[in-house]
Design a protein around this motif. Sequence first.
Motif, mmCIF file in Angstrom:
data_model
loop_
_atom_site.group_PDB
_atom_site.id
_atom_site.type_symbol
_atom_site.label_atom_id
_atom_site.label_comp_id
_atom_site.label_asym_id
_atom_site.label_seq_id
_atom_site.Cartn_x
_atom_site.Cartn_y
_atom_site.Cartn_z
ATOM 1 N N ARG A 182 0.829 -1.212 0.000
ATOM 2 C CA ARG A 182 0.000 0.000 0.000
ATOM 3 C C ARG A 182 0.863 1.262 0.000
ATOM 4 N NH1 ARG A 182 -5.543 -0.328 1.928
ATOM 5 N NH2 ARG A 182 -6.224 -2.490 2.077
ATOM 6 N N THR A 183 1.967 1.209 0.733
ATOM 7 C CA THR A 183 2.872 2.357 0.772
ATOM 8 C C THR A 183 3.474 2.615 -0.599
ATOM 9 O OG1 THR A 183 3.433 1.941 3.099
ATOM 10 C CG2 THR A 183 4.976 3.271 1.817
ATOM 11 N N ARG A 184 3.934 1.554 -1.269
ATOM 12 C CA ARG A 184 4.522 1.710 -2.596
ATOM 13 C C ARG A 184 3.509 2.292 -3.579
ATOM 14 N NH1 ARG A 184 5.390 -3.233 -3.893
ATOM 15 N NH2 ARG A 184 7.464 -3.393 -2.948
ATOM 16 N N LYS A 185 2.311 1.758 -3.586
ATOM 17 C CA LYS A 185 1.285 2.241 -4.515
ATOM 18 C C LYS A 185 0.932 3.701 -4.251
ATOM 19 C CE LYS A 185 -0.901 -2.156 -5.693
ATOM 20 N NZ LYS A 185 -0.576 -2.001 -7.133
ATOM 21 N N LEU A 186 0.866 4.079 -2.974
ATOM 22 C CA LEU A 186 0.541 5.466 -2.645
ATOM 23 C C LEU A 186 1.669 6.407 -3.051
ATOM 24 C CD1 LEU A 186 -1.333 7.532 -1.427
ATOM 25 C CD2 LEU A 186 -0.490 6.905 0.853
ATOM 26 N N LEU A 187 2.913 6.009 -2.813
ATOM 27 C CA LEU A 187 4.053 6.826 -3.229
ATOM 28 C C LEU A 187 4.072 7.015 -4.741
ATOM 29 C CD1 LEU A 187 6.846 5.335 -0.923
ATOM 30 C CD2 LEU A 187 5.951 7.664 -0.819
ATOM 31 N N GLU A 188 3.799 5.949 -5.472
ATOM 32 C CA GLU A 188 3.790 6.038 -6.932
ATOM 33 C C GLU A 188 2.643 6.918 -7.418
ATOM 34 O OE1 GLU A 188 3.706 2.089 -8.448
ATOM 35 O OE2 GLU A 188 5.818 1.687 -8.001
ATOM 36 N N ARG A 189 1.502 6.826 -6.738
ATOM 37 C CA ARG A 189 0.353 7.626 -7.136
ATOM 38 C C ARG A 189 0.612 9.116 -6.911
ATOM 39 N NH1 ARG A 189 -3.752 5.644 -3.967
ATOM 40 N NH2 ARG A 189 -4.148 7.498 -2.731
ATOM 41 N N VAL A 190 1.266 9.439 -5.810
ATOM 42 C CA VAL A 190 1.500 10.841 -5.472
ATOM 43 C C VAL A 190 2.698 11.421 -6.203
ATOM 44 C CG1 VAL A 190 2.065 12.427 -3.584
ATOM 45 C CG2 VAL A 190 0.409 10.590 -3.210
ATOM 46 N N TYR A 191 3.804 10.657 -6.257
ATOM 47 C CA TYR A 191 5.050 11.201 -6.793
ATOM 48 C C TYR A 191 5.416 10.669 -8.174
ATOM 49 C CZ TYR A 191 5.549 12.496 -1.904
ATOM 50 O OH TYR A 191 5.339 13.008 -0.651
ATOM 51 N N GLY A 192 4.724 9.614 -8.641
ATOM 52 C CA GLY A 192 5.072 9.016 -9.918
ATOM 53 C C GLY A 192 6.204 8.020 -9.763
ATOM 54 N N LYS A 193 6.313 7.098 -10.711
ATOM 55 C CA LYS A 193 7.402 6.132 -10.684
ATOM 56 C C LYS A 193 8.699 6.822 -11.057
ATOM 57 C CE LYS A 193 4.621 2.056 -11.749
ATOM 58 N NZ LYS A 193 4.448 0.905 -12.657
ATOM 59 N N ARG A 194 9.776 6.457 -10.368
ATOM 60 C CA ARG A 194 11.054 7.119 -10.580
ATOM 61 C C ARG A 194 12.112 6.140 -11.049
ATOM 62 N NH1 ARG A 194 11.413 10.913 -5.170
ATOM 63 N NH2 ARG A 194 9.346 11.788 -5.353
#
Length: 229
Positions: free
Chosen positions: A111-123
């Motif tokens: 859930r943390t990974r998905k939320l980070l990707e949703r907010v900041y985009g994949k890097r």
Amino acid sequence: MYRIFLVEDEPSLNQVLAAYLRNEGWSVETFHNGQDARDAMKERPHLWILDIMLPGVDGYQLMREIKEDFAKLPVIFISARDADIDRVIGLEMGSDDYLAKPFLPRELVIRTRKLLERVYGKRSEGNGFDDGNPIASLVPYRVDMQARMTFDTDGTALELTSKEFDLLLHLSAHAGQLLNREQLLASLWGEDYFGSDRVVDDLVRRLRKKLPELRLETVYGYGYRLAKA
């Protein structure tokens, strides 16, 4: 590197969750009470994970203060209390996700990974994005990943739709790579999308119109590539 603040007063659970999160390569700072977390609030991590039941300052109060100062900063609530009530209250206060105890630590990681990707985009490395800085450079533009805003060279905010911003982040995360329409379609609309891949062309056209200096190349018959800075 993403920086995560974890606030959990149960020592063993705090230690286990922190270990799982750090195993993903994230920087994790832990707190065992609300006051210590409050004192560190101005340090502005990329994401908060808050237990609701905390000694002293509880998770609700922390959430209220976080959102007052940093409205876009993502927060995950965790609680062992009445799941339905806490979920509703948390969402009303602006939480981005919720987990009811007991839960598997791996679920929190996902859930943390998905939320980070949703907010900041994949890097990815070499895309011009600095994990420690929410303000990124995409020559000649600047991108605020937390506020999801893009600025021109003179500081003027450029009005991008949510999909246009998502496309910009996705292209930036894969700078130098040739992406076909099917890849962009799946990334931005999901694997279950049914429709013409021409929506990708239309989205690219609109992004180019708003960011004319963006070094976005068209490979005819295949797809698009954002040139590396």
